[in-house]
Scaffold this motif. Structure first.
Motif, PDB file in Angstrom:
ATOM      1  N   PRO A  84      11.252  29.512 -12.047  1.00  0.00           N
ATOM      2  CA  PRO A  84      10.795  29.147 -10.705  1.00  0.00           C
ATOM      3  C   PRO A  84      11.065  30.255  -9.696  1.00  0.00           C
ATOM      4  CG  PRO A  84      12.859  28.047 -11.195  1.00  0.00           C
ATOM      5  CD  PRO A  84      12.435  28.746 -12.457  1.00  0.00           C
ATOM      6  N   ASP A  85      10.323  30.242  -8.627  1.00  0.00           N
ATOM      7  CA  ASP A  85      10.472  31.225  -7.555  1.00  0.00           C
ATOM      8  C   ASP A  85      10.942  30.468  -6.315  1.00  0.00           C
ATOM      9  OD1 ASP A  85      10.185  33.229  -5.617  1.00  0.00           O
ATOM     10  OD2 ASP A  85       8.561  34.160  -6.742  1.00  0.00           O
ATOM     11  N   PHE A  86      12.191  30.708  -5.898  1.00  0.00           N
ATOM     12  CA  PHE A  86      12.781  30.013  -4.754  1.00  0.00           C
ATOM     13  C   PHE A  86      13.102  30.998  -3.642  1.00  0.00           C
ATOM     14  CE2 PHE A  86      13.918  26.647  -7.839  1.00  0.00           C
ATOM     15  CZ  PHE A  86      13.492  25.538  -7.128  1.00  0.00           C
ATOM     16  N   ASP A  87      12.960  30.544  -2.405  1.00  0.00           N
ATOM     17  CA  ASP A  87      13.490  31.303  -1.289  1.00  0.00           C
ATOM     18  C   ASP A  87      15.017  31.243  -1.371  1.00  0.00           C
ATOM     19  OD1 ASP A  87      13.052  32.506   1.564  1.00  0.00           O
ATOM     20  OD2 ASP A  87      14.553  30.939   1.827  1.00  0.00           O
ATOM     21  N   PRO A  88      15.730  32.378  -1.226  1.00  0.00           N
ATOM     22  CA  PRO A  88      17.192  32.343  -1.337  1.00  0.00           C
ATOM     23  C   PRO A  88      17.848  31.371  -0.362  1.00  0.00           C
ATOM     24  CG  PRO A  88      16.399  34.600  -1.362  1.00  0.00           C
ATOM     25  CD  PRO A  88      15.222  33.741  -1.017  1.00  0.00           C
ATOM     26  N   GLY A  89      17.241  31.199   0.819  1.00  0.00           N
ATOM     27  CA  GLY A  89      17.803  30.258   1.783  1.00  0.00           C
ATOM     28  C   GLY A  89      17.690  28.818   1.337  1.00  0.00           C
ATOM     29  N   ASP A  90      16.875  28.562   0.302  1.00  0.00           N
ATOM     30  CA  ASP A  90      16.696  27.215  -0.215  1.00  0.00           C
ATOM     31  C   ASP A  90      17.627  26.924  -1.376  1.00  0.00           C
ATOM     32  OD1 ASP A  90      15.374  24.809   0.141  1.00  0.00           O
ATOM     33  OD2 ASP A  90      13.863  25.234  -1.377  1.00  0.00           O
ATOM     34  N   LEU A  91      18.449  27.906  -1.763  1.00  0.00           N
ATOM     35  CA  LEU A  91      19.349  27.749  -2.900  1.00  0.00           C
ATOM     36  C   LEU A  91      20.796  27.635  -2.448  1.00  0.00           C
ATOM     37  CD1 LEU A  91      17.912  30.354  -5.454  1.00  0.00           C
ATOM     38  CD2 LEU A  91      17.844  27.867  -5.662  1.00  0.00           C
ATOM     39  N   ALA A  92      21.516  26.725  -3.058  1.00  0.00           N
ATOM     40  CA  ALA A  92      22.964  26.668  -2.859  1.00  0.00           C
ATOM     41  C   ALA A  92      23.646  27.692  -3.757  1.00  0.00           C
ATOM     42  CB  ALA A  92      23.490  25.265  -3.151  1.00  0.00           C
ATOM     43  N   ARG A  93      23.166  27.788  -4.994  1.00  0.00           N
ATOM     44  CA  ARG A  93      23.719  28.759  -5.946  1.00  0.00           C
ATOM     45  C   ARG A  93      22.855  28.762  -7.199  1.00  0.00           C
ATOM     46  NH1 ARG A  93      26.638  24.230  -5.926  1.00  0.00           N
ATOM     47  NH2 ARG A  93      26.901  23.094  -7.901  1.00  0.00           N
ATOM     48  N   VAL A  94      23.086  29.774  -8.016  1.00  0.00           N
ATOM     49  CA  VAL A  94      22.471  29.874  -9.338  1.00  0.00           C
ATOM     50  C   VAL A  94      23.593  29.943 -10.358  1.00  0.00           C
ATOM     51  CG1 VAL A  94      20.970  31.196 -10.861  1.00  0.00           C
ATOM     52  CG2 VAL A  94      20.452  31.074  -8.423  1.00  0.00           C
ATOM     53  N   GLU A  95      23.585  29.030 -11.314  1.00  0.00           N
ATOM     54  CA  GLU A  95      24.605  28.995 -12.353  1.00  0.00           C
ATOM     55  C   GLU A  95      24.011  29.484 -13.665  1.00  0.00           C
ATOM     56  OE1 GLU A  95      26.112  25.055 -12.625  1.00  0.00           O
ATOM     57  OE2 GLU A  95      26.699  24.923 -10.514  1.00  0.00           O
ATOM     58  N   VAL A  96      24.708  30.399 -14.321  1.00  0.00           N
ATOM     59  CA  VAL A  96      24.282  30.914 -15.623  1.00  0.00           C
ATOM     60  C   VAL A  96      25.361  30.570 -16.637  1.00  0.00           C
ATOM     61  CG1 VAL A  96      23.587  32.931 -16.954  1.00  0.00           C
ATOM     62  CG2 VAL A  96      22.998  32.786 -14.527  1.00  0.00           C
ATOM     63  N   LEU A  97      25.003  29.747 -17.622  1.00  0.00           N
ATOM     64  CA  LEU A  97      25.925  29.327 -18.676  1.00  0.00           C
ATOM     65  C   LEU A  97      25.631  30.141 -19.926  1.00  0.00           C
ATOM     66  CD1 LEU A  97      25.603  26.922 -16.625  1.00  0.00           C
ATOM     67  CD2 LEU A  97      26.172  25.405 -18.512  1.00  0.00           C
ATOM     68  N   ARG A  98      26.638  30.778 -20.467  1.00  0.00           N
ATOM     69  CA  ARG A  98      26.471  31.626 -21.643  1.00  0.00           C
ATOM     70  C   ARG A  98      26.941  30.889 -22.897  1.00  0.00           C
ATOM     71  NH1 ARG A  98      28.557  34.762 -17.673  1.00  0.00           N
ATOM     72  NH2 ARG A  98      30.671  34.782 -18.526  1.00  0.00           N
ATOM     73  N   GLY A  99      26.142  31.022 -23.941  1.00  0.00           N
ATOM     74  CA  GLY A  99      26.468  30.355 -25.196  1.00  0.00           C
ATOM     75  C   GLY A  99      25.631  29.090 -25.386  1.00  0.00           C
ATOM     76  N   PRO A 100      25.591  28.539 -26.602  1.00  0.00           N
ATOM     77  CA  PRO A 100      24.776  27.345 -26.887  1.00  0.00           C
ATOM     78  C   PRO A 100      25.146  26.166 -25.990  1.00  0.00           C
ATOM     79  CG  PRO A 100      25.590  28.349 -28.919  1.00  0.00           C
ATOM     80  CD  PRO A 100      26.298  29.037 -27.798  1.00  0.00           C
ATOM     81  N   GLN A 101      24.117  25.506 -25.438  1.00  0.00           N
ATOM     82  CA  GLN A 101      24.331  24.374 -24.535  1.00  0.00           C
ATOM     83  C   GLN A 101      23.562  23.146 -25.020  1.00  0.00           C
ATOM     84  OE1 GLN A 101      26.523  24.819 -22.085  1.00  0.00           O
ATOM     85  NE2 GLN A 101      26.707  26.988 -22.615  1.00  0.00           N
ATOM     86  N   GLY A 102      23.293  23.081 -26.337  1.00  0.00           N
ATOM     87  CA  GLY A 102      22.484  21.993 -26.862  1.00  0.00           C
ATOM     88  C   GLY A 102      23.103  20.621 -26.707  1.00  0.00           C
ATOM     89  N   THR A 103      24.422  20.522 -26.675  1.00  0.00           N
ATOM     90  CA  THR A 103      25.067  19.215 -26.588  1.00  0.00           C
ATOM     91  C   THR A 103      24.718  18.499 -25.291  1.00  0.00           C
ATOM     92  OG1 THR A 103      26.909  19.997 -27.951  1.00  0.00           O
ATOM     93  CG2 THR A 103      27.269  18.005 -26.650  1.00  0.00           C
ATOM     94  N   LEU A 104      24.738  19.219 -24.174  1.00  0.00           N
ATOM     95  CA  LEU A 104      24.469  18.608 -22.882  1.00  0.00           C
ATOM     96  C   LEU A 104      23.024  18.786 -22.425  1.00  0.00           C
ATOM     97  CD1 LEU A 104      27.669  19.516 -20.812  1.00  0.00           C
ATOM     98  CD2 LEU A 104      27.074  17.318 -21.791  1.00  0.00           C
ATOM     99  N   TYR A 105      22.383  19.871 -22.849  1.00  0.00           N
ATOM    100  CA  TYR A 105      21.067  20.190 -22.292  1.00  0.00           C
ATOM    101  C   TYR A 105      19.951  20.241 -23.336  1.00  0.00           C
ATOM    102  CZ  TYR A 105      23.724  21.388 -18.130  1.00  0.00           C
ATOM    103  OH  TYR A 105      24.564  21.333 -17.034  1.00  0.00           O
ATOM    104  N   GLY A 106      20.225  19.932 -24.585  1.00  0.00           N
ATOM    105  CA  GLY A 106      19.180  19.806 -25.573  1.00  0.00           C
ATOM    106  C   GLY A 106      18.617  21.130 -26.045  1.00  0.00           C
TER     107      GLY A 106
END
Length: 366
Positions: A134-156
């Motif tokens: 997605p393309d967001f205006d930075p003023g419209d974002l609270a933050r960007v979170e980047v999770l490293r490693g497999p996340q299938g348990t919570l996010y499929g």
């Protein structure tokens, strides 16, 4: 005489002591002012495990970049700030969709099943068949979170390498605020200058209801020419979209957040280049050029994302309900003549079709 000398010495010592005390007081005052003015580290709250918690308490590697940092550095796209995230890499993909990898895990193309999941406020974004950012205006974002490693348990699925979660700002009923930004861009061999316009506004409706809206439009200049069609910069891209969020919070134990997001990207042609091989008799080709026929390369990509997030609290228990609906559409035009070259050149055995041949062959010379 000795008494006068002693009095003078005492006077000098008193003056020196007074000056030292004044200097020490001044140094302490400056040190106190510097300490008050020095920035302090704030507590970082993330939702990596689908509930709010301190970053230092999360048992998985997470990088969080605040929207304010992105706005201050004018980093409006993921291509602008990915280098700040350890293990995150981006490579050009087909059309405008980049190939994103975390820790080097990738399927090699943005059109294949992605290995990095994309979320907006914890809701899957785009299509599971290919990666869309997605393309967001930075003023419209609270933050960007980047999770490293497999996340299938919570996010499929589609999160084998990791996950990128865009957390948007909640509308606020404290007052009216907004942000407007305009910019330009250029690229080597570009046929024109690029531009971007972004804006967001927060509007309180009542004490417990507020709305936040943002919109953008952007042109990325093309740099690949098609001399066969006499077009410079045929791979120009145009993107636009909007985002609207309404937050109703009648009490401290209940809230309802409704969100609607629409983004569209159009391109006049592909960014692929052609290299002349032996026997080529078409239009002479140089660097950053192609010779596709008219109608090859244009594409349209549209994404719609709708969500409703309900949060409640019953005693010490936090309840969250997330409902979402996404629509992703993509259309393009490609030339696959090269895949059937052997049939069109030499024909299809047993059908009576002997092929069209190529320039310089006896078939055409006769």
């Amino acid at each position: 005489m000795s008494n006068q000398i002693c009095m003078r010495r005492e006077c000098v010592l008193a003056c020196v002591a007074a000056l030292a005390a004044a200097s020490l007081f001044t140094q302490r005052s400056h040190a106190a002012e510097a300490a008050d003015a020095a920035p302090t580290l704030g507590e970082v709250i993330v939702t990596a495990q689908k509930h709010e918690e301190r970053l230092q308490d999360v048992p998985i590697p997470v990088t969080a970049i605040s929207g304010q940092t992105l706005a201050d550095n004018n980093q409006v796209r993921i291509q602008d700030f990915y280098s700040q995230v350890p293990g995150l890499s981006i490579a050009p993909g087909s059309f405008t969709n980049p190939v994103i990898a975390i820790r080097g895990i990738t399927t090699g193309s943005s059109n294949n099943a992605p290995t990095v999941g994309i979320m907006v406020d914890g809701v899957p974004y785009g299509s599971s068949a290919h990666l869309i950012v997605p393309d967001f205006d930075p003023g419209d974002l609270a933050r960007v979170e980047v999770l490293r490693g497999p996340q299938g348990t919570l996010y499929g699925t589609s999160s084998l390498g990791g996950l990128i979660n865009f957390i948007t700002q909640d509308p606020s009923s404290s007052g009216v605020s907004g942000r407007v930004e305009a910019g330009g861009s250029g690229v080597q061999n570009g046929a024109q200058l690029g531009y971007s316009f972004r804006g967001s506004v927060n509007l309180p409706v009542s004490e417990d209801l507020a709305v936040r809206m943002s919109a953008f439009t952007r042109l990325d200049p093309g740099y690949v020419d098609n001399p066969a069609q006499h077009i410079d910069g045929i791979n120009v891209d145009r993107a636009s979209g909007g985002h609207i969020v309404a937050l109703w919070r009648p009490s401290d134990v209940f809230s309802l957040k409704l969100s609607a997001l629409y983004q569209q990207t159009k391109g006049d042609g592909t960014g692929q280049i052609n290299v002349a091989s032996d026997g080529y008799v078409g239009v002479p080709l140089g660097d950053l050029q192609q010779n596709y026929i008219p109608g090859v390369g244009p594409y349209v990509q549209e994404v719609q994302a709708y969500s409703a997030i309900v949060k409640g609290k019953l005693g010490s228990v936090d309840l969250t309900s997330v409902s979402a609906y996404n629509v992703s559409a993509f259309s393009d035009s490609q030339d696959f003549t090269g895949s059937f070259g052997s049939f069109t050149e030499f024909g299809v055995p047993g059908t009576g079709f002997n092929g069209f041949g190529v320039p310089g062959t006896p078939l055409l010379d006769s």
